[in-house]
Design an enzyme around this catalytic site. Structure first.
Site, short mmCIF file in Angstrom:
data_model
loop_
_atom_site.label_atom_id
_atom_site.label_comp_id
_atom_site.label_asym_id
_atom_site.label_seq_id
_atom_site.Cartn_x
_atom_site.Cartn_y
_atom_site.Cartn_z
N GLY B 239 0.80 -1.22 0.00
CA GLY B 239 0.00 0.00 0.00
C GLY B 239 0.84 1.27 0.00
N HIS B 240 0.15 2.40 -0.12
CA HIS B 240 0.85 3.69 -0.21
C HIS B 240 1.54 4.04 1.10
CE1 HIS B 240 -3.17 5.97 0.76
NE2 HIS B 240 -3.03 4.89 1.48
N ASN B 241 2.69 4.67 0.95
CA ASN B 241 3.50 5.15 2.07
C ASN B 241 4.06 4.04 2.95
OD1 ASN B 241 1.44 7.55 1.48
ND2 ASN B 241 3.31 8.39 2.34
#
Lengths: 350, 350, 350
Positions: B239-241
């Site tokens: 996922g993002h980050n």
């Protein structure tokens, strides 16, 4: 998708069905019992839908020879499931693409493409590939060097067949599936994971279907094998050196770790995980989301993580629901015994 | 895949091995112990296969310096795993593609492609991309605007590197993997999910390998980071980050939710799920299918959903199997106590 | 990704914010509270980050009208989440591609492509497709025969829209997603799985977003439907004839089996599995990795496999941890009772 129309008499002939109803009646479509309109033919393939069959607006229903009488016209057949397949094909025939290589495809000069095969726009066929009769390679599909595709197979857009992979006849590879990517193998040495070259291949036997965005890794040495007639759903992962027997079913998002072996007729429901180096016997059935970490006997029916025989697992689940209750009862009993020991009775109100 | 042949003497030299056997003996292939033929070299890298080593038909076996004596010729080395990797490379060298841009590739005029790089047929390289020395971009791969690919990296067919993504050196991105898709972020307002623009990027450090059809989302702001030497298997979701430390291992179908942080040398087995905003300490190991919802200490070994220390989880599993039995015993005890209270004995036959 | 600069006064105007601070102050970027530099604007959208807001180096912070006072300049707004979205758009505007069809795209002569649409390099648009205003079809995307794409939609590289699929307006399909692959349906007859033709389609309503490498199968008959405003994450599987209501959320790696129906505003967390023919009521929330095998009431909050109401599931998990302890206590009680029966006391030291 074009629709056609048929007289019930013609349908009865095509299906080998016994018609109870007007052979001149025209039907223009096929639909499920609950969605069928007055000009549709429908089908009763599962006793669960008997009630729907009685209230369906369909003009006619395909059903088993020995099924009950319906208010609609009836097409009685030996196997309603197969008749439904035939019907769907009659009403929705798939247009066959013109054979030949699209001018915007990139096909290596030494690839052997049968003259009856169809290669779509912007498909790539690398050197030494061999593509059989009536094969359809859709637009933007990738066929690697030395790949062999048997007669009648179909490769959807964006599917990837990496170098050396071999497909049998009538194999279907859906969009985005990747056959022959490197297996996931490393040796940890000098502080880093060192890649083990994956120099084997993948063999996919006749009549296999592989779902969209599924991944089947090539063997480290030798071959990962998918047996004849096995059906693999979307987003399934098959690790390197796995072998899968004939006529097995792998539902969506199943993952099979490296070097595991599945027998014939195995059914893995959705999201099941199989550890590496495990053997699953013929006909075993594993319920959704279960995790398999040890060999499974032929015919076993398993559920849960770790997987247990399905009846035992269900009993365990039922008891688990009562766990907080169980813990409370246990505390009660302790207290009653303590009171007994102090000379009283164990009675709850004691 | 071409096979070659070697004298055992030459192999010993190439591997830095001590040969016990005839240096003039020719071997023509490499195979596992159980599949090796009389002209193959094999390898004993795991004590579990000692018995196979004694019965193998192989002409020679690579094994540890201090391993037992086998009936075959022996190539003794310090690290049999690394020697096996070297052997696989000797017998199955990967043909290097000719450098240059395939005439059917579409490369933006301002993209900087090193002259030693190879860009395959129908690959797309967008404006401002920078492609280093000896990089191989396979046919039909997509390299977005401003993407940077370090020296020696390899991008397989249908892999997608979206705008601005940065790959280090010797990174491998397998077929169909998507690096830099939007993170999954919304604000619910006025009755609908409003998309939060995902304007960050993905940084993939040196020597990372990313499996087929894996997805690594770009950060909302800043960067999603995959640390040096980390290996990611097929169909994994990052996922993002998220940040992942060096030399970690993510097995197939693992999912890591947004803004979680993995340390160095973390191992997540197949189908593990990590919740968002969780920190996993260095060297933690999570067993297959487990679910992590809270921070994990460095070096922890976890199993289950919710995850527990592996020894505790196994104890719990064992007790769970006995649950129906436990419930029955509890009812027995209650009955015995009831009988005691009514003045009798609690004896089962009482 | 270009960055821009703004005076705080201009930002306040753009956001409809009340500024507490110097309107002439210039900010050059946007960053989270903990990463913001002295020239960045940041945002406080979640009370969990209040402490970070007090120590942030940001020049200004966007926050709720009624939030506490911070040491930085403050942009007070009614809805900080929406303001953050607006801010991200201001600092990172997405360049709109020039309209038109790339010369290296392959577009069927009878496809209708709006003049304001953009078709990227090596994209394929098959016969009869209809592409609306301001649609962006990225490089290497595939648009099948008869596909309809509504105004303002965006199709990323390597996405596949198979024949006849219909997308509404402002739909986003991320890289590698496959919409309209065949559903997984077979009849077992004469020793083999016979494919049931999948002749239905997929309808994706307005404002839906579909993640990278997700797969949404076409219906056997009729349509698989994804309702307006629903957001689907990467690697999600949606089976044939599934219907999903409006504004639902399907997190990464969720799998929904055939013919299941989700209501409005349903939330399925990561890796959840839904069995076939199940109905999930409006607003139901299912926690990560759970397995749903039966209908779910509207508004229910479920956890686990099999899924239980979340409070019950947590109580069960807590008790499970104490199971080995429970089993031990039960053995103790049995022993105490046995001793009582033999005439002694049940006392532990008895």
């Amino acid at each position: 998708m074009p629709e056609r129309q048929f007289r019930l008499g013609a349908l009865a002939e095509a299906l080998g069905a016994v018609l109870e109803g007007d052979p001149a009646r025209i039907v223009t479509g096929i639909a499920p019992l609950d969605a069928a309109g007055a000009d549709d033919v429908s089908f009763l393939t599962d006793a669960r839908y008997r009630e729907q069959a009685h209230t369906s607006r369909a003009a006619a229903v395909v059903l088993a020879a020995d099924a009950e009488t319906l208010p609609t016209a009836m097409l009685r057949v030996k196997d309603p499931g197969q008749a439904m397949i035939r019907l769907l094909g009659l009403f929705h025939p798939r247009p066959a693409p013109a054979p030949g290589i699209h001018p915007a495809a990139v096909v290596a000069s030494d690839a052997r493409v049968d003259t009856t095969a169809s290669i779509g726009a912007l498909a790539v066929v690398e050197r030494g590939a061999v593509i059989g009769a009536a094969v359809r390679v859709h637009a933007l599909a990738y066929v690697g060097a030395g790949v062999e595709i048997g007669d009648g197979s179909e490769i959807y857009p964006h599917a990837v067949l990496e170098d050396g992979v071999r497909l049998g006849r009538r194999v279907v590879v859906h969009a985005g599936a990747v056959i022959g990517g490197d297996g996931f193998g490393y040796v940890f040495a000098d502080g880093a994971h060192r890649k083990i070259p994956q120099v084997g291949t993948v063999i996919v036997e006749d009549d296999v279907e592989i779902g969209s965005n599924a991944t089947i890794d090539r063997a480290m040495l030798g071959a990962t094998v998918v047996g004849r007639g096995t059906k693999i759903d979307n987003l399934v992962q098959v690790g390197h050196n796995v072998t899968i027997g004939e006529h097995s079913i792998l539902v969506s998002q199943v993952g099979i770790s490296g070097s595991s072996h599945l027998g014939r007729g195995v059914v893995l429901a959705g999201q099941v995980g199989i550890a590496d180096h495990v053997t699953i016997g013929d006909g075993a059935v594993v319920a959704a989301q279960s995790g398999i970490h040890a060999d499974v006997e032929p015919g076993a029916k398993l559920l849960g993580t770790p997987a247990r025989p399905i009846m035992q697992a269900k009993r365990v689940y039922l008891t688990i629901d009562k766990l907080p209750d169980l813990a409370r009862k246990l505390r009660d009993l302790e207290r009653r015994l303590d009171r007994l020991d102090s000379g009283g009775t164990s009675d709850r109100d004691g």
